[in-house]
Design a protein around this motif. Sequence first.
Motif, PDB file in Angstrom:
ATOM      1  N   LEU A 169     -49.392 -72.963 -19.708  1.00  0.00           N
ATOM      2  CA  LEU A 169     -48.501 -71.902 -19.224  1.00  0.00           C
ATOM      3  C   LEU A 169     -47.042 -72.332 -19.358  1.00  0.00           C
ATOM      4  O   LEU A 169     -46.179 -71.552 -19.777  1.00  0.00           O
ATOM      5  CB  LEU A 169     -48.816 -71.573 -17.765  1.00  0.00           C
ATOM      6  N   LYS A 181     -37.597 -58.071 -26.734  1.00  0.00           N
ATOM      7  CA  LYS A 181     -37.868 -56.714 -27.193  1.00  0.00           C
ATOM      8  C   LYS A 181     -37.452 -56.429 -28.630  1.00  0.00           C
ATOM      9  O   LYS A 181     -37.951 -55.479 -29.222  1.00  0.00           O
ATOM     10  CB  LYS A 181     -37.147 -55.711 -26.263  1.00  0.00           C
ATOM     11  N   ILE A 225     -38.276 -61.441 -19.613  1.00  0.00           N
ATOM     12  CA  ILE A 225     -38.518 -62.275 -18.427  1.00  0.00           C
ATOM     13  C   ILE A 225     -37.974 -61.673 -17.138  1.00  0.00           C
ATOM     14  O   ILE A 225     -38.058 -62.286 -16.079  1.00  0.00           O
ATOM     15  CB  ILE A 225     -37.981 -63.715 -18.589  1.00  0.00           C
ATOM     16  N   MET A 227     -35.205 -59.205 -14.580  1.00  0.00           N
ATOM     17  CA  MET A 227     -33.803 -59.022 -14.211  1.00  0.00           C
ATOM     18  C   MET A 227     -33.104 -60.340 -13.903  1.00  0.00           C
ATOM     19  O   MET A 227     -33.684 -61.251 -13.326  1.00  0.00           O
ATOM     20  CB  MET A 227     -33.700 -58.135 -12.972  1.00  0.00           C
ATOM     21  N   THR A 422     -25.053 -73.540 -18.021  1.00  0.00           N
ATOM     22  CA  THR A 422     -26.418 -74.044 -18.171  1.00  0.00           C
ATOM     23  C   THR A 422     -26.842 -74.099 -19.635  1.00  0.00           C
ATOM     24  O   THR A 422     -27.433 -75.075 -20.076  1.00  0.00           O
ATOM     25  CB  THR A 422     -27.397 -73.130 -17.388  1.00  0.00           C
TER      26      THR A 422
ATOM     27  N   GLY B 401     -31.554 -73.112 -15.232  1.00  0.00           N
ATOM     28  CA  GLY B 401     -31.603 -71.769 -15.803  1.00  0.00           C
ATOM     29  C   GLY B 401     -32.372 -70.790 -14.933  1.00  0.00           C
ATOM     30  O   GLY B 401     -31.926 -69.654 -14.725  1.00  0.00           O
ATOM     31  N   HIS B 402     -33.505 -71.214 -14.413  1.00  0.00           N
ATOM     32  CA  HIS B 402     -34.353 -70.272 -13.670  1.00  0.00           C
ATOM     33  C   HIS B 402     -33.671 -69.718 -12.422  1.00  0.00           C
ATOM     34  O   HIS B 402     -34.052 -68.663 -11.919  1.00  0.00           O
ATOM     35  CB  HIS B 402     -35.690 -70.930 -13.291  1.00  0.00           C
ATOM     36  N   TYR B 404     -30.980 -68.360 -12.350  1.00  0.00           N
ATOM     37  CA  TYR B 404     -30.225 -67.170 -12.781  1.00  0.00           C
ATOM     38  C   TYR B 404     -31.095 -65.915 -12.758  1.00  0.00           C
ATOM     39  O   TYR B 404     -30.581 -64.798 -12.801  1.00  0.00           O
ATOM     40  CB  TYR B 404     -29.689 -67.436 -14.186  1.00  0.00           C
ATOM     41  N   LEU B 405     -32.407 -66.107 -12.695  1.00  0.00           N
ATOM     42  CA  LEU B 405     -33.319 -64.961 -12.606  1.00  0.00           C
ATOM     43  C   LEU B 405     -33.299 -64.370 -11.202  1.00  0.00           C
ATOM     44  O   LEU B 405     -33.294 -65.107 -10.220  1.00  0.00           O
ATOM     45  CB  LEU B 405     -34.749 -65.408 -12.911  1.00  0.00           C
ATOM     46  N   CYS B 406     -33.344 -63.055 -11.115  1.00  0.00           N
ATOM     47  CA  CYS B 406     -33.426 -62.432  -9.792  1.00  0.00           C
ATOM     48  C   CYS B 406     -34.648 -62.914  -9.035  1.00  0.00           C
ATOM     49  O   CYS B 406     -34.623 -63.006  -7.811  1.00  0.00           O
ATOM     50  CB  CYS B 406     -33.455 -60.917  -9.926  1.00  0.00           C
ATOM     51  N   TYR B 626     -44.406 -71.847 -11.447  1.00  0.00           N
ATOM     52  CA  TYR B 626     -44.474 -71.300 -12.811  1.00  0.00           C
ATOM     53  C   TYR B 626     -45.364 -70.066 -12.945  1.00  0.00           C
ATOM     54  O   TYR B 626     -44.956 -69.085 -13.558  1.00  0.00           O
ATOM     55  CB  TYR B 626     -44.859 -72.403 -13.798  1.00  0.00           C
ATOM     56  N   PRO B 627     -46.567 -70.084 -12.367  1.00  0.00           N
ATOM     57  CA  PRO B 627     -47.371 -68.859 -12.454  1.00  0.00           C
ATOM     58  C   PRO B 627     -46.668 -67.666 -11.802  1.00  0.00           C
ATOM     59  O   PRO B 627     -46.782 -66.539 -12.275  1.00  0.00           O
ATOM     60  CB  PRO B 627     -48.658 -69.224 -11.692  1.00  0.00           C
ATOM     61  N   LEU B 629     -43.296 -67.164 -11.504  1.00  0.00           N
ATOM     62  CA  LEU B 629     -42.235 -66.707 -12.407  1.00  0.00           C
ATOM     63  C   LEU B 629     -42.842 -65.846 -13.522  1.00  0.00           C
ATOM     64  O   LEU B 629     -42.313 -64.792 -13.874  1.00  0.00           O
ATOM     65  CB  LEU B 629     -41.531 -67.904 -13.057  1.00  0.00           C
ATOM     66  N   TYR B 630     -43.949 -66.335 -14.063  1.00  0.00           N
ATOM     67  CA  TYR B 630     -44.576 -65.668 -15.196  1.00  0.00           C
ATOM     68  C   TYR B 630     -45.059 -64.274 -14.787  1.00  0.00           C
ATOM     69  O   TYR B 630     -44.806 -63.288 -15.470  1.00  0.00           O
ATOM     70  CB  TYR B 630     -45.746 -66.526 -15.693  1.00  0.00           C
ATOM     71  N   ALA B 633     -42.200 -61.730 -14.164  1.00  0.00           N
ATOM     72  CA  ALA B 633     -41.546 -61.241 -15.378  1.00  0.00           C
ATOM     73  C   ALA B 633     -42.149 -59.921 -15.850  1.00  0.00           C
ATOM     74  O   ALA B 633     -41.424 -58.986 -16.211  1.00  0.00           O
ATOM     75  CB  ALA B 633     -41.644 -62.281 -16.481  1.00  0.00           C
ATOM     76  N   TRP B 634     -43.457 -59.849 -15.793  1.00  0.00           N
ATOM     77  CA  TRP B 634     -44.119 -58.659 -16.367  1.00  0.00           C
ATOM     78  C   TRP B 634     -43.872 -57.403 -15.567  1.00  0.00           C
ATOM     79  O   TRP B 634     -44.167 -56.298 -16.029  1.00  0.00           O
ATOM     80  CB  TRP B 634     -45.611 -58.931 -16.553  1.00  0.00           C
ATOM     81  N   ASP B 636     -41.014 -56.223 -14.846  1.00  0.00           N
ATOM     82  CA  ASP B 636     -39.763 -55.574 -15.229  1.00  0.00           C
ATOM     83  C   ASP B 636     -40.035 -54.254 -15.957  1.00  0.00           C
ATOM     84  O   ASP B 636     -40.942 -54.174 -16.784  1.00  0.00           O
ATOM     85  CB  ASP B 636     -38.946 -56.498 -16.133  1.00  0.00           C
ATOM     86  N   ASN B 639     -40.842 -54.027 -19.596  1.00  0.00           N
ATOM     87  CA  ASN B 639     -42.160 -54.418 -20.080  1.00  0.00           C
ATOM     88  C   ASN B 639     -43.198 -53.311 -19.952  1.00  0.00           C
ATOM     89  O   ASN B 639     -44.376 -53.534 -20.226  1.00  0.00           O
ATOM     90  CB  ASN B 639     -42.632 -55.684 -19.350  1.00  0.00           C
TER      91      ASN B 639
END
Lengths: 664, 664
Positions: A169, A181, A225, A227, A422, B401-402, B404-406, B626-627, B629-630, B633-634, B636, B639
């Motif tokens: 993963l 996309k 990934i 927002m 980053t 980096g992560h 920065y994700l909402c 990690y699971p 986050l993964y 993501a979907w 959004d 997607n």
Amino acid sequence: MEAVDHLAPERNRAQFDVEEMKIVWAGSRDAFEVSDRMSRLVASDPVFRKDNRPMLGRKELFKNTLRKAAHAWKRIIELRLNEEEAYRLRFYVDEPAFTDLHWGMFIPAIKGQGTEEQQQKWLPLAYKMQIIGCYAQTELGHGSNVQGLETTATFDPQTDEFVINSPTLTSSKWWPGGLGKVSTHAVVYARLITDGQDQGVHGFIVQLRSLDDHLPLPGITIGDIGMKFGNGAYNSMDNGVLRFDDVRIPRNQMLMRVLQVTREGKCVQSNVPRQLIYGTMVYVRQTIVSDASCALSRAVCIATRYSAVRRQFGSHNGGPETQVIDYKTQQARLFPLLASAYAFRFIGEWLKWLYTDVTGRLQANDFSTLPEAHACTAGLKSLTTSATADGIEECRKLCGGHGYLCSSGLPELFAVYIPSCTYEGDNVVLLLQVARHLMKTISQLGSGKKPVGTTAYMGRVEQLMQCRSDVQIAEDWLKPNVVLEAFEARAARMSVACAQALSKFTNPEEGFQQLSADLVEAAVAHCQLIVVSKFLEKLQQDIPGKGVKQQLQILCSIYALFLVHKHLGDFLSTGCITAKQGSLANEQLRSLYSQVRPNAIALVDAFDYTDHYLGSALGRYDGNVYPTLYEEAWKDPLNESVVPDGYQEYVRPMLKQQLRNARL
Amino acid sequence: MEAVDHLAPERNRAQFDVEEMKIVWAGSRDAFEVSDRMSRLVASDPVFRKDNRPMLGRKELFKNTLRKAAHAWKRIIELRLNEEEAYRLRFYVDEPAFTDLHWGMFIPAIKGQGTEEQQQKWLPLAYKMQIIGCYAQTELGHGSNVQGLETTATFDPQTDEFVINSPTLTSSKWWPGGLGKVSTHAVVYARLITDGQDQGVHGFIVQLRSLDDHLPLPGITIGDIGMKFGNGAYNSMDNGVLRFDDVRIPRNQMLMRVLQVTREGKCVQSNVPRQLIYGTMVYVRQTIVSDASCALSRAVCIATRYSAVRRQFGSHNGGPETQVIDYKTQQARLFPLLASAYAFRFIGEWLKWLYTDVTGRLQANDFSTLPEAHACTAGLKSLTTSATADGIEECRKLCGGHGYLCSSGLPELFAVYIPSCTYEGDNVVLLLQVARHLMKTISQLGSGKKPVGTTAYMGRVEQLMQCRSDVQIAEDWLKPNVVLEAFEARAARMSVACAQALSKFTNPEEGFQQLSADLVEAAVAHCQLIVVSKFLEKLQQDIPGKGVKQQLQILCSIYALFLVHKHLGDFLSTGCITAKQGSLANEQLRSLYSQVRPNAIALVDAFDYTDHYLGSALGRYDGNVYPTLYEEAWKDPLNESVVPDGYQEYVRPMLKQQLRNARL
């Protein structure tokens, strides 16, 4: 709105030729002309409207970005724009998009790592956008540690193919812009496995989507990934996730400029030097430094203009209140950022020269300056992006409450900028690389190896360890030599202190790890010295235009003395200046703020930003702030109805005490 | 997902009783129990889901907030929650809403400034939410300078009414939360005009909307001021704009506890002391300091857990890579924030006591401690909110980096937190108030007036100007007296230096203005001293639980020594410590980081935050990053389809070279 210019009195006060300063800022008359023309082209085109961005949902926002990208490309073709013009046009569209990665990473990767043959095959397709590419390096589990990537590319000699696979993963590609996309192709970084042997990480061109219907090819899973920080910001970008289930590609899609895999699966090193990859890194990071000065100057422009419009307190006998730009607390926060914007502009220019210099040397097989150039670029990338990210937020704070509104432009500017701290090297990791280079430079001093370029001052380390600043009055701090010596002495002494502390460890790696926080500080001191010294060098040049050079001298002094004040602990504890001298630097700083004050508005006008590019009700050229804020407010979707959606279901039952029976 | 606890090994390493620490953090066993129960109640209720917030458009987001507010109120009624429980429940719903202003500003304003009669009329309506109120003070043109507000309330003796009017565009009320769409009433601040005389700014209860159909009443224009920083964040709040066109209200709707306007239009001062208003400010700012520790601890909890899960570099022989929390650079940034979270928690607790103390004295007509308490609360509000805002962003950076994700939760936490640096007093303006108080304290030293409370150390200023720290080895920095003396000496000397510089100006106001940047720094030094000294005092108490006190001692030392390092310039230039001693402080700090390392996860567990409240894929209790986050993501909207909306119109024509004829 009627034509007003609330800032005209400010502009009339300027003591220098702003048109000439625009040329200095742009780098040349030509660069100014292209930049100015492209910015106006974008500003006048309604397709490139951006004020509605914060209000769009993700799908709408993204679709709109696709539209802008297509429109921009159409205009580029129609107007037969050259490369520089096209770059500038995209720049002023001011919206992260898949095209950034296509032009900025996918194409350069093929140019840098592909063989002649590969370049001839792929570049024409990419140049015409018959394919759209991205750069798929980072994974869910690995960012900074590229050598730890988990995706595999196993050579199958039976079919002469590589099999690309995501074994875990955490090996999912994660973050690549344009991947989620849009991209049809990617340069994918994966562990090369030949004959059961792990050959390290290499790049492979992989087609991701069908060119007929855009569906992902078999074995490929792609998505967005989700927002990210901010309302519009990077949400216009399809940062993506990508998984491979044994996807096969022909052998000739491995980028083989440096390492070739033969038909038999043998690895053969080419005669192209591996160091070339560092040349590319110098290039990419150099553009990031240039972008830092753009982002910071934009925030500074907004905050400076608004600070001249905004008035608060200090009214006497019913007269107008004081412009907030006249408060010393405001000046002490704003003007160092103005100075930093100029400093970063010039260091970016210098890095462009450095890249050209390094490239020339590489072509002549001279690798001697590469480690220094690489460390220097890494450090300056870190220094300028961190300072810019913090600086944008400081500018937002300088705009008080109204800076929190999206219509101020500052929240978006912050959210869209911060990833640069980053990407292309985490800023702390980069500083540790600089520190490593500094420690190596010091350790080699005894061996007679002469430090080059920006580390040349280390050659005078013994003298620098001894010197005492001879500042006696505040004005002494205006002398370039005084400033330079103080910064050199501080940087040298911090590095030497680290080297001495390191030498006490039997295991140097353990020592480096234990002292890493101090090493980072030494690296910062070194990088600040570079920025100060290159600014001073710039001032050695002939700079035309009435009063232009004088203004730059003031800004250079502000930049340097602000750092002396901010890092006073470094300067004092290494003994290069005394407490009294530190206090004189502060005194001089106050006086410089007063000198820059009447020129502040003209100094931000020199950036030549259109109101479209600024995208800020607070930063408007004409200073017509309040009517603009007021008008912008009514555009919010919530204002489409006077009574809000949800009133009947949720608010009214509350007011009418009927909540018990309400279905919510 | 299967049940995992990736952080179990970390939890097993803890050297203290985490359950006892939870009680210390909460303040008492009772407080812990209520807080714990309410947080779980909210977390288990699907209406309070918040992970979808960043993806909602403004209208959907706002409607959802109305739903949550109604549902929360319904639950509060159904469960017969008491005031404290209801407050906690709203707190854990964790979404800015009109109710914050109704309970936090509208009701307290009436309680503080309304007469008995007014309170009896309005409070029961407000307590039952038969009316919903907001606090309409700031205007487009005035924030900090409340005395500059432009809205007028002119007494009309003919009708016994006030006429409320917005004479200019800049007099539009701007920012009040809950105003834009929901509130039926407001406390409006306006210039009282009687008999042509301007009587200064006072509060008036004004009905804004019809209780029948929620439409604005005649003469009233209301709207929302538009999108603000962040995706969800404060966009769930209807910060509003409000204009009055000669709106009439009965005379008895002016809040008349302090000043009354008679039937004839005469102004009569009541015997209620005006200072009461400062008591209210102490109360409100005290709650802001408490909130700072919550926000900072939340960010620290996310960054700490993720730093223990994330591994990067340092793998030997195929073993696991190094947890990033083990890097000294990470520790040197993260652990001072962990220490700050605890420090702010205890200073918040102490401020609660201070408020009680001040209130008691006010009731006994003792105003002697009020100026000091007011300055102290203002300064601590500034110090803690600024440090928290910066600290949240630092935590985001610590997540790479992560962050920065909402889905990391950190962007929203930052965006929703930062207004606290501006509201209830701009942080720089507040520090200037503190500085003014310090200068006054110093100027009165000669007159024999003894400084009280947190300025008491100024009474020993002569001794503090002379003292030299007797630190000789790193461990000396662990002694409370050593730390306290260094902070007192630094603060005292910075204030004295300012006072001396001020005395050289013939016009003191001009001097204060010229030196304001230095005065702000002196105020910061004073406030940091308060936090350090109250943390040390806390450690004098009996604190039960195995190892709990030891951990707090370590955190207190980290907080103090981190500040010594950060502000080393202050400490060195005022001569209270030497460069060598500064270096020893740094050495001790490194050792403290190693001591806190095994306890880090347990120290953030002690905050007792549910995964719902944290709202972060990175900060999950079980470390299953990690699971999560993964999966996130979907979700959004992008997607929802594999081929994005816009492909046919914009991407395909580009790829197929058909852009020339495309209509974009």
